[in-house]
Each structure stands twice: as structure tokens, then as C-alpha cells.
Design an enzyme around this catalytic site. Structure first.
Site, PDB file in Angstrom:
ATOM      1  N   SER A  25     -33.681  -6.533 -41.663  1.00  0.00           N
ATOM      2  CA  SER A  25     -34.252  -5.502 -42.284  1.00  0.00           C
ATOM      3  C   SER A  25     -35.807  -5.409 -41.997  1.00  0.00           C
ATOM      4  CB  SER A  25     -34.118  -5.442 -43.790  1.00  0.00           C
ATOM      5  OG  SER A  25     -34.396  -6.747 -44.284  1.00  0.00           O
TER       6      SER A  25
ATOM      7  N   HIS B 216     -39.551  -6.855 -46.089  1.00  0.00           N
ATOM      8  CA  HIS B 216     -39.513  -5.167 -45.689  1.00  0.00           C
ATOM      9  C   HIS B 216     -40.837  -4.789 -45.916  1.00  0.00           C
ATOM     10  CE1 HIS B 216     -35.336  -4.412 -47.866  1.00  0.00           C
ATOM     11  NE2 HIS B 216     -35.434  -5.296 -46.628  1.00  0.00           N
TER      12      HIS B 216
END
Length: 239
Positions: A136, A191
Site C-alpha cells: 500500500s 500510506h
């Protein structure tokens, strides 16, 4: 717009290779879980992998990175803990990667993805997160690079592409960040770190659509890579 559509029609070799590579690594981890952790085969395939298996295949452990295993800042981006985890990330990689590879080309896209994985894992390490794994951070890096592309080239792009690489992609990015804050098992530091790294990489990289490339493009990217490495070593020294 025509050039983007022409390039987009081509099969993205790097994106395809990365997705298959992550699936292969997940299958290898599932096989190890089945044969060594004494888990039934179907649970090893679709269930959550044990901590020992995740660490063996390269997940980032704060303690192990602090002991010098810096390579985990990169390898953790290719390790996934369950079938849903790897499935969602591979689907996202195929979608975002095809756009990113169209815009930046395979080589630049490759370095943006790897650097964003490292940047995401680095911020997770610095924030005190004990464990992280998954692609991610790299995916948010692709979104960041595409946002930078849209913002810095908006005067060279048609209006519909400016909207897509601007407000629409920004809204999608913020939505995914918000999901990370809501779900406690998601490492939002990864992230954010990947997104910041991707924003920087996209700003200094050339692209295949507008031909925009400053004379310092290669120098700036080298400085970005060097800065990330220095932060890695600084993180190790301060741990």
C-alpha cells in the site's frame, strides 16, 4: 489525450510482472505456512499468515530494522498476510500501475514504486509502528506521483486530464487515507510516507506524455534517493 490513450492500450509489462511477483511470493509464503506451521492447506492459502512466516518472507519489524535489517524497509512492500490483502493490493496495482506506467514509462515507474515502498516503511518505522507489510505504501506513492504530474503539467494537458489527475485523483487519495484512519489494523504511516515520497518523485521525474524534463531531472531524483537512504540510516542510528 490521444497519446495517453495510445500508450494506455499497450500491455504494461512492469505492472503485470510486479502483480504476478506478489502473487507468487504470497503462494510461497502460504506453502511455507502449510508445511512448517502445521496449518491445513486451505487455511494457509486464505487465512492470515503467522508472524514467523511474515518475518521470514521480509515483513518490517521495528526491532529487526533497529538491529540492522534495513532491507526489510523494501521487502515488506511485497509481503502480504492474507488472500484478501494480496488480492486487493494486486487489483489496485494493476489499475494504478497501468496509468503510472503509461505516464512515466516502465523504468521511472519502477523506481517510483520501490522508493515509495521504502519511504512508507521508513515513516512507519519512525512513527514507532512495530510491524508493517503490504504494497500500500507503493500504491500511495503511485497516486502521489500522478498527482504531481497533474499539478505540474496542468498547463500542458487537456481539461479532462487535468480534472482526472487533479481533483478526481485527489479525492480518491483522501478517501483511501480516511479509510486508513478508520481501520485500526491499517498502517496509515506507511500510506502517508509512500504518498509524500511519490509526490516528490513525480515532481522531479520526466513523463512520456508532455515531454517535460528539466536539465536537473536525473540529479534531483538521485538526491531524492540519497535523502531516503540517509533517513534510513538515521532511523537505524536513532533506534
Amino acid at each position: 489525450m490521444e497519446r495517453f490513450l495510445d500508450l494506455y492500450q499497450d500491455r504494461p509489462p512492469l505492472t503485470t510482472g510486479l502483480a504476478w511477483g506478489m502473487l507468487f511470493l504470497y503462494a510461497a509464503a502460504a506453502f511455507w505456512e502449510w508445511t512448517h506451521a502445521r496449518t491445513v492447506w486451505w487455511l494457509a492459502l486464505i487465512g492470515e499468515h503467522s508472524l514467523g512466516t511474515l518475518l521470514l518472507f521480509g515483513a518490517r519489524s521495528a526491532g529487526r530494522v533497529a538491529q540492522g535489517e534495513m532491507w526489510r524497509l523494501l521487502t515488506s512492500g511485497f509481503v502480504h498476510g492474507g488472500i484478501l490483502h494480496v488480492g486487493v493490493n494486486c487489483l489496485a496495482l494493476v489499475g494504478l500501475g497501468r496509468i503510472g506506467e503509461t505516464v512515466f514509462g516502465s523504468t521511472r515507474f519502477f523506481w517510483i514504486f520501490l522508493l515509495s515502498i521504502t519511504g512508507g516503511a521508513l515513516l512507519a518505522q519512525m512513527s514507532g509502528s512495530p510491524l508493517s507489510f503490504g504494497a500500500s505504501g507503493g500504491l500511495f506513492g503511485i497516486m502521489g506521483a500522478l498527482l504531481s504530474f497533474g499539478w505540474t503539467r496542468q498547463h500542458l494537458l487537456p481539461a479532462n486530464m487535468v480534472r482526472f489527475f487533479g481533483t478526481q485523483l485527489a479525492a480518491w487519495t483522501l478517501l483511501n487515507l480516511a479509510i486508513g484512519f478508520v481501520l485500526p489494523f491499517i498502517s496509515n504511516a506507511s500510506h502517508i510516507g509512500g504518498l509524500i515520497t511519490g509526490l516528490a518523485a513525480g515532481a522531479v521525474h520526466a513523463d512520456r506524455l508532455t515531454g517535460k524534463k528539466s536539465g536537473s531531472d536525473d540529479v534531483m531524483f538521485a538526491l531524492l534517493c540519497g535523502g531516503t537512504l540517509l533517513l534510513c540510516f538515521g532511523c537505524l542510528l536513532l533506534s
